[in-house]
Design a protein around this motif. Structure first.
Motif, mmCIF file in Angstrom:
data_model
loop_
_atom_site.group_PDB
_atom_site.id
_atom_site.type_symbol
_atom_site.label_atom_id
_atom_site.label_comp_id
_atom_site.label_asym_id
_atom_site.label_seq_id
_atom_site.Cartn_x
_atom_site.Cartn_y
_atom_site.Cartn_z
ATOM 1 N N GLU A 48 -0.452 -29.052 -0.156
ATOM 2 C CA GLU A 48 -0.282 -29.228 -1.601
ATOM 3 C C GLU A 48 1.173 -29.535 -1.943
ATOM 4 N N LYS A 49 1.338 -30.431 -2.921
ATOM 5 C CA LYS A 49 2.666 -30.816 -3.365
ATOM 6 C C LYS A 49 2.896 -30.286 -4.775
ATOM 7 N N PRO A 50 3.832 -29.350 -4.943
ATOM 8 C CA PRO A 50 4.087 -28.810 -6.295
ATOM 9 C C PRO A 50 4.697 -29.856 -7.206
ATOM 10 N N HIS A 51 4.237 -29.868 -8.457
ATOM 11 C CA HIS A 51 4.763 -30.809 -9.455
ATOM 12 C C HIS A 51 5.812 -30.140 -10.332
ATOM 13 N N MET A 52 5.509 -28.946 -10.853
ATOM 14 C CA MET A 52 6.482 -28.208 -11.648
ATOM 15 C C MET A 52 6.077 -26.745 -11.734
ATOM 16 N N GLU A 53 7.059 -25.916 -12.094
ATOM 17 C CA GLU A 53 6.844 -24.467 -12.242
ATOM 18 C C GLU A 53 7.660 -23.995 -13.432
ATOM 19 N N CYS A 54 7.125 -23.051 -14.221
ATOM 20 C CA CYS A 54 7.877 -22.483 -15.329
ATOM 21 C C CYS A 54 7.248 -21.161 -15.753
ATOM 22 N N ALA A 55 8.000 -20.398 -16.540
ATOM 23 C CA ALA A 55 7.506 -19.131 -17.069
ATOM 24 C C ALA A 55 6.579 -19.399 -18.251
ATOM 25 N N VAL A 56 5.478 -18.666 -18.306
ATOM 26 C CA VAL A 56 4.497 -18.821 -19.383
ATOM 27 C C VAL A 56 3.880 -17.454 -19.684
ATOM 28 N N GLU A 57 2.982 -17.448 -20.639
ATOM 29 C CA GLU A 57 2.159 -16.279 -20.918
ATOM 30 C C GLU A 57 0.700 -16.704 -20.951
ATOM 31 N N SER A 76 -12.799 -20.714 -22.623
ATOM 32 C CA SER A 76 -11.987 -21.516 -21.704
ATOM 33 C C SER A 76 -11.740 -20.760 -20.408
ATOM 34 N N ASP A 77 -11.203 -21.485 -19.434
ATOM 35 C CA ASP A 77 -10.849 -20.865 -18.162
ATOM 36 C C ASP A 77 -9.465 -20.221 -18.215
ATOM 37 N N ILE A 78 -8.583 -20.781 -19.016
ATOM 38 C CA ILE A 78 -7.265 -20.172 -19.176
ATOM 39 C C ILE A 78 -6.604 -20.722 -20.437
ATOM 40 N N TYR A 79 -5.846 -19.863 -21.108
ATOM 41 C CA TYR A 79 -5.078 -20.238 -22.303
ATOM 42 C C TYR A 79 -3.641 -19.824 -22.018
ATOM 43 N N LEU A 80 -2.753 -20.807 -21.955
ATOM 44 C CA LEU A 80 -1.352 -20.559 -21.624
ATOM 45 C C LEU A 80 -0.465 -20.831 -22.831
ATOM 46 N N LYS A 81 0.534 -19.969 -23.011
ATOM 47 C CA LYS A 81 1.563 -20.186 -24.025
ATOM 48 C C LYS A 81 2.889 -20.426 -23.303
ATOM 49 N N ASP A 126 7.716 -28.450 -21.784
ATOM 50 C CA ASP A 126 7.017 -27.984 -20.585
ATOM 51 C C ASP A 126 5.509 -28.060 -20.786
ATOM 52 N N ARG A 127 5.056 -27.637 -21.976
ATOM 53 C CA ARG A 127 3.623 -27.699 -22.275
ATOM 54 C C ARG A 127 3.105 -29.125 -22.188
ATOM 55 N N ASP A 128 3.842 -30.048 -22.810
ATOM 56 C CA ASP A 128 3.398 -31.440 -22.848
ATOM 57 C C ASP A 128 3.388 -32.073 -21.464
ATOM 58 N N GLU A 129 4.374 -31.730 -20.625
ATOM 59 C CA GLU A 129 4.422 -32.318 -19.279
ATOM 60 C C GLU A 129 3.199 -31.911 -18.463
ATOM 61 N N ILE A 130 2.822 -30.627 -18.536
ATOM 62 C CA ILE A 130 1.644 -30.179 -17.791
ATOM 63 C C ILE A 130 0.374 -30.763 -18.400
ATOM 64 N N TYR A 131 0.340 -30.857 -19.748
ATOM 65 C CA TYR A 131 -0.832 -31.431 -20.406
ATOM 66 C C TYR A 131 -1.091 -32.851 -19.899
ATOM 67 N N TYR A 132 -0.070 -33.690 -19.917
ATOM 68 C CA TYR A 132 -0.261 -35.082 -19.530
ATOM 69 C C TYR A 132 -0.485 -35.225 -18.026
ATOM 70 N N TYR A 133 0.048 -34.306 -17.250
ATOM 71 C CA TYR A 133 -0.214 -34.348 -15.814
ATOM 72 C C TYR A 133 -1.688 -34.044 -15.542
ATOM 73 N N ILE A 134 -2.216 -33.011 -16.193
ATOM 74 C CA ILE A 134 -3.640 -32.692 -16.019
ATOM 75 C C ILE A 134 -4.506 -33.822 -16.560
ATOM 76 N N ALA A 135 -4.065 -34.432 -17.665
ATOM 77 C CA ALA A 135 -4.853 -35.492 -18.293
ATOM 78 C C ALA A 135 -5.080 -36.666 -17.361
ATOM 79 N N THR A 136 -4.165 -36.892 -16.413
ATOM 80 C CA THR A 136 -4.354 -38.008 -15.485
ATOM 81 C C THR A 136 -5.548 -37.784 -14.577
ATOM 82 N N PHE A 137 -6.029 -36.537 -14.490
ATOM 83 C CA PHE A 137 -7.196 -36.244 -13.663
ATOM 84 C C PHE A 137 -8.497 -36.336 -14.462
ATOM 85 N N LEU A 138 -8.394 -36.608 -15.758
ATOM 86 C CA LEU A 138 -9.578 -36.689 -16.611
ATOM 87 C C LEU A 138 -9.905 -38.136 -16.913
ATOM 88 N N GLU A 139 -11.186 -38.400 -17.122
ATOM 89 C CA GLU A 139 -11.619 -39.739 -17.513
ATOM 90 C C GLU A 139 -11.758 -39.800 -19.020
#
Length: 817
Positions: free
Chosen positions: A121-130, A195-200, A206-219
């Motif tokens: 696995e290749k990590p894309h990003m990491e950050c603190a969340v809740e 949902s499976d998870i709700y992150l703050k 940071d939120r937007d970067e992960i959102y758009y990264y996940i979105a690339t896996f959706l049709e």
């Protein structure tokens, strides 16, 4: 109620030396959750007790309670800091000290990459969340790789690490959390509201970067996650009422992980006393056009009288239709721990509990402060929230009865039967026809509250920390208005039918079978009311049809008239020495207006308007106003007035406005209300105009060639355009954004549409039925031997007439499936 707490630590502990359970250390309290469900949950607030930590023992001297902790290896000083924070007088100071404690803990910890499921696995990003859960937020670290999304909580609960494989993600939503754009919710199911998870996140970027990264896996994630696309699917019947409401709640930031923004569903039934539920009787249902507080006229009058005598700031209702207290009122039997935490370890009074569905509805109608709606569980399949399966001691009512299972209405034999009938009522014809009225109240243009948040992007600009915390506390206690999704009236649920469209039997004749259209209307629309038929389509007469006759130009210099009843050619009218480009019948049914390539507009041969400097390409008529488009790059607006001095009352036209364009105008169209005009030019530009002020509202260069045809959707929210580039474009009227593009295999010249389905004619002469949602051709119908150049559909959507380069017109009828 306290603010939503941070969940810092969890320990295995014993209370009173014998009761085993989990000791949860939160930011403002300590909670003991026993393994034995018959034992009570204990909650001790930091600001109510002086606390000592000695070795492995935990004492609360004020209450005398003692907890023995097992395997504790934590820094005791951290919890002393939380106690000191709780003793500060100002909420702002408390929150700041707790936040500093949290950031200190997060800064000293990192995501453990040994938790990856694969070494590749290749990590894309990491950050603190809740991780947001009801009443608490669980701090930790998120890490996203090319395969999975990981969350590692500081406290190791509910797991040491939570993994979500990206290929399993079906939906993602950006969320407001605390009125700030920091939330992200991930679903691995299509229709479930959990949902499976709700992150703050702590940073929107940071939120937007992960959102758009996940979105690339959706049709089709962009199209799927718009209120407009869901609305079109619902109108067509591809989404049930239940599914549509779930999607709207998700888009409006409602989440089952946030009790102050829990999904809200309407009461739809008003009869909880009959032995039999009659879903064919309108009296069985609640009036969906009114909020709960306005359903009882007598109570409403009392509320209005109180409102008028109230000093500023005034308010109508004293409570919200959805709040944490209301949600837990319904869910106490399946989530008792949340109510106990909300109410400091106690249940509500037995007579105020959720005891009976009928009594709850009655109190919502008559209670002075009860205006609550329902939650999605009332339309689901899990009966647990109606049954006391945990055998909880919920108290004894004044009549002596114990609080147990919820009392059902007489028409329900058991909880499963109740949910099944309740869901059937939600999907009934009555609710389907009126659900848009309730959507207007909660998510739409009648909503009050969401507009203020939208004005400043959901952010609270309050400098004083105590005032800010006070506002957040108020939201958590009283609930929050959903984000506004619609700013104009929501359309009714209508499913126009194009299927089984066929050429009339007499297809060899130039006009085809011209039998009265009413013969096919009943069979095609037998399930639609007269009102909904009119809402289904709204087009203006253009090019080919004038009742009771059919008119055809080919183009040449004459207007030819065909009798619909006699099925025969009647006469021709000569207007110009050059080809006619457009014609229409005015509202009086007697006046014909034609435009020509000789730059003129002709009215019944008597009147001629020296209108333009180049060929007149298209005309529209609405409410005594004539709109003419020309290749001279203008659209002119004319006011028609009758000259009463003559017995013939000859029409007089006065120029009101001239709308300038950058290129020749090839086509124009009006919305059903006549308030908007859209024009399509030879340079590929679509322009939307306000017909009252004649001001430009939007200009969009969306085609690479000449635009052949433009038209508004029936609800005036969208414009469809087709051009020489073989593209069909759907443009949002309010924002000017192109929200859908369909590339056709051939150039399309004309169309009719209902906002979703498009019947169009192109260069090949075939008629194509397009589904804009799926971007697919549903049906291809052979029609003309040359390009289809003109098309008209009747108001009741039962008859279509097409004209083409083969010098023929064909009448079509829509047959029932």
């Amino acid at each position: 109620m306290d603010l939503e707490e941070y969940y810092f630590e969890q320990h295995t502990a014993y209370y009173a030396t014998t009761i085993r359970g989990s000791l949860k250390v939160c930011s403002r309290s300590i909670i003991f959750d026993p393994e034995d469900l018959t034992e009570p949950i204990l909650k001790v607030c930091f600001n109510n007790s002086f606390i000592y930590f000695v070795c492995c023992c935990f004492f609360t001297l004020a209450s005398g309670k003692m907890f023995i902790l097992k395997n504790i290896e934590r820094d005791i000083n951290k919890n002393h800091e939380l106690h000191r924070a709780s003793c500060l007088e100002k909420l702002g100071d408390q929150t700041a000290m707790i936040a500093a404690n949290l950031q200190s803990r997060l800064a000293r910890s990192f995501f453990d990459k040994n938790c990856f499921q694969s070494v590749a696995e290749k990590p894309h990003m990491e950050c603190a969340v809740e991780m947001v859960m009801p009443l608490v937020s669980n701090p930790g670290h998120v890490c996203i790789t090319d395969e999975s999304l990981y969350f590692q909580p500081l406290n190791g609960y509910p797991e040491q690490v939570i993994q979500i494989q990206l290929h399993r993600v079906r939906r993602i939503y950006k969320r407001r959390h605390g009125l700030r754009p920091l939330g992200l919710e991930v679903f691995c199911t299509e229709n479930d509201f959990c949902s499976d998870i709700y992150l703050k996140f702590y940073k929107t970027a940071d939120r937007d970067e992960i959102y758009y990264y996940i979105a690339t896996f959706l049709e089709n994630h962009v199209t799927e996650h718009t209120a407009e696309s869901y609305m079109l699917q619902w109108q067509r019947g591809h989404l049930s009422n239940y599914q549509y409401l779930l999607h709207l709640n998700n888009l409006a930031d409602r989440s089952c992980n946030n009790l102050s923004q829990y999904p809200v569903f309407p009461w739809v039934i008003s009869d909880y006393a009959s032995e039999r539920l009659d879903l064919t009787n309108a009296a069985t249902f609640r009036d969906l056009s009114k909020p709960v507080g306005a359903l009882n006229r007598e109570r409403l009058d009392q509320l209005l009288a109180r409102y008028r005598g109230m000093p500023e700031p005034r308010f109508m209702y004293g409570s919200h239709y959805s709040s944490p207290g209301y949600v837990l009122f319904y869910l106490v039997r399946v989530a008792p721990e949340h109510m106990l935490c909300l109410q400091n370890g106690r249940y509500d009074h037995a007579d105020r509990m959720f005891n009976s569905i009928g009594d709850t509805w009655k109190n919502c109608l008559e209670g002075a402060t009860d205006f609550k709606e329902l939650i999605p569980e009332f339309y689901g399949t899990d009966c647990g929230f109606l049954e006391n399966k945990l055998r909880l001691d919920l108290g004894r009512r004044q009549n002596g009865s114990l609080v147990g299972d919820v009392v059902l209405p007489p028409w329900a034999s058991d909880t499963g039967d109740f949910l099944q009938k309740h869901r059937t009522a939600l999907e009934s014809q009555y609710v389907s026809e009126h659900l848009h009225e309730w959507i207007d109240l909660v998510f739409g243009f009648k909503q009050r509250g969401g507009e203020a948040l939208a004005a400043h992007n959901g952010k609270i600009n309050i400098e004083d920390p105590d005032q800010r915390i006070g506002m957040l506390t108020q939201i958590l206690e009283f609930g929050q208005t959903p984000k506004q999704l619609f700013t104009t009236p929501h359309p009714q649920r209508i499913t126009p039918r194009f299927h089984n469209i066929t050429r009339s039997p007499s297809s060899n004749s130039p006009v085809g079978d011209l039998s009265p259209a009413s013969q096919s209307e009943d069979s095609s629309f037998e399930d639609l009311t007269e009102e909904s038929r009119k809402l289904a389509w709204c087009f203006f007469l253009t090019h080919v049809l004038f009742y009771p006759s059919v008119s055809l130009f080919i183009p040449d210099t004459t207007l030819k008239m065909f009798s619909k009843e006699l099925k025969d050619f009647q006469r021709s009218m000569s207007f110009s020495n050059m080809a006619l480009s457009s014609c229409l019948m005015l509202a009086d049914g007697k006046t014909v207006v034609c435009s020509s390539w000789d730059n003129h507009v002709y009215v019944r041969r008597q009147d001629t308007l020296m209108g333009h400097d180049d060929a007149v390409s298209k005309m529209c008529w609405f409410d005594d106003r004539l709109y003419t488009a020309s290749w001279d790059s203008t659209v002119k607006v004319w006011q028609c007035a009758s000259d009463g001095s003559s017995s013939h009352k000859r029409s007089q036209f006065q120029l009101l406005a001239e709308l300038e364009h950058d290129a020749g105008v090839n086509t124009i169209g009006l919305n059903p209300a006549g308030t908007l005009l859209v024009s399509g030019c030879k340079d590929g530009a679509v322009t939307i105009w306000d017909t009252s002020s004649h001001a430009t509202l939007q200009q969009i260069h969306c085609h690479t060639g000449t635009i052949h045809h433009v038209a508004f959707s029936p609800d005036s929210r969208h414009v469809l355009s087709v051009g020489a580039d073989s593209c069909m474009k759907v443009t949002d009227v309010q924002t000017g954004m192109v929200i859908s593009t369909v590339k056709a295999v051939e150039e399309q010249r004309c169309f009719c549409w209902d906002g979703n389905l498009v019947l169009c004619g192109g260069q090949s002469g075939d008629l194509l039925l397009w589904d804009l949602l799926s971007n697919t051709v549903i049906q291809r119908i052979p029609a003309h031997s040359g390009a289809v150049t003109a098309m008209w559909m009747s108001e009741l959507c039962s008859t279509v007439i097409t004209g083409g380069d083969d010098r023929q017109i064909i009448l079509w009828k829509l047959l029932s499936p």
